[in-house]
Motif scaffolding. Structure first.
Motif, PDB file in Angstrom:
ATOM      1  N   ILE A  69       0.777  -1.130  -0.055  1.00 31.67           N
ATOM      2  CA  ILE A  69       0.001  -0.168   0.121  1.00 31.67           C
ATOM      3  C   ILE A  69       0.974   1.184   0.149  1.00 31.67           C
ATOM      4  CG2 ILE A  69      -1.743   1.115   1.222  1.00 31.67           C
ATOM      5  CD1 ILE A  69      -2.821  -1.473   2.418  1.00 31.67           C
ATOM      6  N   PRO A  70       0.820   2.236  -0.965  1.00 22.57           N
ATOM      7  CA  PRO A  70       1.741   3.147  -1.183  1.00 22.57           C
ATOM      8  C   PRO A  70       1.388   4.306   0.038  1.00 22.57           C
ATOM      9  CG  PRO A  70       0.074   3.239  -2.813  1.00 22.57           C
ATOM     10  CD  PRO A  70      -0.259   2.136  -1.995  1.00 22.57           C
ATOM     11  N   ALA A  71       2.584   5.039   0.057  1.00 23.88           N
ATOM     12  CA  ALA A  71       2.597   6.263   0.944  1.00 23.88           C
ATOM     13  C   ALA A  71       1.327   7.271   0.511  1.00 23.88           C
ATOM     14  CB  ALA A  71       3.818   7.010   0.951  1.00 23.88           C
ATOM     15  N   GLY A  72       0.678   7.935   1.475  1.00 24.07           N
ATOM     16  CA  GLY A  72      -0.354   8.705   1.143  1.00 24.07           C
ATOM     17  C   GLY A  72      -1.799   7.903   1.092  1.00 24.07           C
ATOM     18  N   ALA A  73      -1.791   6.777   1.086  1.00 26.64           N
ATOM     19  CA  ALA A  73      -3.019   6.183   1.115  1.00 26.64           C
ATOM     20  C   ALA A  73      -3.793   6.233   2.418  1.00 26.64           C
ATOM     21  CB  ALA A  73      -2.930   4.468   0.774  1.00 26.64           C
ATOM     22  N   CYS A  74      -5.098   6.244   2.226  1.00 25.85           N
ATOM     23  CA  CYS A  74      -5.948   6.442   3.352  1.00 25.85           C
ATOM     24  C   CYS A  74      -7.052   5.691   3.340  1.00 25.85           C
ATOM     25  CB  CYS A  74      -6.295   7.722   3.509  1.00 25.85           C
ATOM     26  SG  CYS A  74      -7.302   8.504   2.312  1.00 25.85           S
ATOM     27  N   ASN A  75      -7.974   5.789   4.580  1.00 31.49           N
ATOM     28  CA  ASN A  75      -9.060   4.676   4.421  1.00 31.49           C
ATOM     29  C   ASN A  75      -8.819   3.357   4.220  1.00 31.49           C
ATOM     30  OD1 ASN A  75     -10.924   6.993   5.145  1.00 31.49           O
ATOM     31  ND2 ASN A  75     -10.570   7.579   3.033  1.00 31.49           N
ATOM     32  N   ILE A  76      -7.634   2.688   4.961  1.00 34.79           N
ATOM     33  CA  ILE A  76      -7.226   1.521   4.637  1.00 34.79           C
ATOM     34  C   ILE A  76      -8.055   0.364   5.456  1.00 34.79           C
ATOM     35  CG2 ILE A  76      -5.116   0.031   4.997  1.00 34.79           C
ATOM     36  CD1 ILE A  76      -3.604   2.989   5.033  1.00 34.79           C
TER      37      ILE A  76
END
Length: 621
Positions: A69-76
């Motif tokens: 999951i790349p940096a900056g991702a959210c609502n994981i």
């Protein structure tokens, strides 16, 4: 799979969502946010949702990467679709364990890492069918690697996260992620029945922990009413930064006199405002993980678990906690729970001797005997040999010595025919040493001397008897490969033991023995073969001749394994002597000539050589 998601990412903290909720309540009917001047799609809608699914039938026991999951991702959201003996694990981009790393299983809870908090859930109820899950609001400050610890077949994991397509929402460096760059003031109007404005509300910027005031103004008396903080509820925790809700009271702004709540705008009252409380850190505690699988399937083994010193930093209103890892000294190293323990899943199967030794295979001497040995479980059932320790299996076969056997000499009958047709010869028989009870097993020795195998015989006197006499075979003519060997053959006249060599014609009526035969001592392997030399190209003055040279194996097939240093010449010079003239002189009968002429002698000179030129010279003598 990807799509557009309307839930914000960089505004995902609790206070910020409350602010958005409030602003939406106070916004005009168009629904546009304060920063939306066009009334179109807001930046909050520009998110791409990434979904994935990981499923396999069988894998090797251990860690298997599911996704990055790349940096900056959210609502994981990472969810195991069904309950199993597998575990989810998270590692940072640098390989640092966040949850369930290094073969150690963590307890469910909230973990702070990569700029966000991750909620790890593992239902332990027996009737629960839900699998493990990990969620995080984000955004991530670096890449997150998701793994599955495989222990049970047919794993299935679904994951989902959103990536902002427009970085407009990302906070500027140095700006707290929980504070929005909202407009300073917003004017809202509430029309009267006749369409005229009756009152107005002014919004002011506030600190996240400050209760905002939304005063209302009475247009007739110019009295301003506003909400004022009037206490708070009990703190959600006694330490580690808990939360309590602020109690609001509607008052007249100038006199601070309490008035009914209807005098103030209802938007603020319906919002549950929270404040931090009891911000002193909680005492550190030992967080004990679950025990790993036993190192052995049966018998005494070992199992491990992870023990980490943690400290609660925040207690949320939902009852969940946020904790961080601290040094072991804060928990007291002497009180640290054990990380290794003995275990035993079941009692190992044991070897069981089911029969006594069988009788020896021979009545005397050294033989063998056997017995039955099986692997039996602690319940008495016969198991496969793999369930028992093969190194401890009792012997199932061994030698047995029944003592010395009685040995005797046995002889065959003498041959009936004497080796010589006349004179003295010999007769033979076979001699073997046998032991009792065994028909044909030769042994090393028998008692007494070995009986003779050859005896002499006399076929009577020999009277003028002709016979062929053969000498010994010579050595083979070739050290390797095909050769020949020869022997001498003579016709002998035997008369009362007196032997005389006579002409071979006298033995012509007898079958003559062969005098040569092929022989082959050993294979030659690869070697050089040559043909005969060709004729010389010249008879004198140095010509040359050639022959063909080949490397052949025993089967006369071409080979390249011959030693090149021993290769034979395929061309050489010949007839190096110089050419010499040969003179032939012959008298020629004189012809009828005038008397004044004398006879003529013809001299023929022949020069040896390839041209064989003959010159004739006539001389007058």
């Amino acid at each position: 799979m990807a799509g557009l998601w309307q839930q914000p990412c960089y505004l995902g903290q609790g206070r910020v969502l409350a602010l958005l909720h409030l602003i939406c309540l106070l916004s005009p009917a168009t629904g546009a946010l304060p920063w939306d001047n066009t009334g179109g799609s807001s930046p909050l809608e520009q998110f791409e949702v990434v979904k994935g699914n990981f499923s396999r039938t069988f894998l090797h026991v251990g860690y298997h990467k599911i996704a990055e999951i790349p940096a900056g991702a959210c609502n994981i959201s990472i969810q195991e679709t069904k309950k199993s003996q597998n575990y989810l694990a998270l590692l940072s981009q640098r390989g640092v364990s966040i949850i369930n790393g290094n073969w150690l299983i963590n307890r469910p809870g909230i973990y702070v890492a990569l700029g966000t908090y991750l909620t790890y859930r593992r239902p332990n109820e027996i009737r629960s069918r839900n699998g493990e899950s990990i969620t995080a609001p984000g955004p991530l400050t670096e890449d997150l690697h998701v793994y599955l610890i495989y222990q049970q077949p047919f794993p299935t994991v679904q994951y989902e996260y959103s990536m902002p397509l427009n970085r407009y929402l990302a906070p500027e460096p140095g700006t707290p992620s929980a504070v929005l760059p909202l407009a300073e003031t917003v004017d809202f109007s509430y029309p009267d029945d006749d369409g005229k404005t009756k009152q107005s509300i002014i919004k002011e910027a506030w600190h996240p922990n400050q209760v905002p005031s939304y005063p209302t103004v009475n247009s007739e008396s110019h009295v301003t009413y506003t909400w004022m903080k009037n206490g708070h509820t009990e703190c959600s925790t006694t330490c580690g930064t808990g939360k309590h809700q602020v109690v609001l009271e509607c008052v007249e702004k100038d006199s601070q006199t309490a008035v009914p709540a209807d005098f103030c705008h209802p938007a603020i009252e319906t919002t549950k405002w929270e404040e931090d409380c009891n911000i002193q850190p909680c005492p550190a505690y030992w967080d004990v993980g679950e025990w790993s699988e036993c190192s052995r399937r049966c018998g005494p083994g070992t199992q491990h678990r992870q023990v980490i010193c943690r400290q609660v930093t925040d207690v949320h209103a939902s009852g969940t906690e946020t904790s961080v890892t601290v040094k072991s000294e804060m928990c007291g190293s002497s009180d640290m729970p054990v990380t290794q323990s003995t275990c035993q899943l079941k009692i190992c199967s044991q070897w069981d001797i089911r029969s006594e030794w069988s009788p020896c295979s021979v009545p005397c001497g050294v033989g063998q005997r056997t017995r039955e040995v099986v692997c039996v479980s602690n319940q008495g059932d016969v198991d496969d040999d793999q369930e028992c320790n093969i190194n401890l299996k009792p012997d199932t076969i061994e030698n047995c010595d029944m003592g010395l056997c009685a040995r005797s000499w046995f002889t065959s009958i003498w041959s009936q025919r004497c080796s010589a047709e006349c004179g003295r010869g010999s007769r033979t028989r076979s001699v073997v040493c046998l032991m009792d009870h065994v028909t044909n097993l030769p042994l090393d020795s028998c008692e007494g001397e070995r009986p003779p195998e050859v005896t002499s015989c006399d076929s009577g006197p020999c009277q003028n008897r002709l016979e062929w006499y053969t000498g010994p075979w010579s050595q083979c003519s070739a050290e390797c490969g095909n050769g020949t060997q020869t022997r001498s053959v003579a016709c002998i006249l035997n008369s009362d033991g007196q032997m005389e060599v006579v002409d071979q014609l006298k033995c012509s009526s007898l079958s003559k023995p062969i005098t040569s035969q092929p022989c082959r001592l050993k294979p030659c392997g690869v070697q050089w073969y040559v043909t005969e030399w060709s004729a010389c190209s010249r008879t004198c003055n140095a010509g040359f001749r050639v022959r063909e040279v080949r490397c052949l194996a025993d089967n006369i097939f071409p080979s390249e394994r011959c030693d090149p240093s021993f290769i034979l010449e395929s061309r050489e010079e010949c007839n190096k002597q110089p050419c010499v003239a040969e003179i032939e002189v012959s008298a020629v009968r004189p012809a009828l000539v005038p008397r004044k002429h004398t006879p003529t002698l013809f001299k023929t000179i022949t020069y040896a050589g390839d041209a064989a030129v003959k010159l004739k010279e006539q001389k007058a003598l």
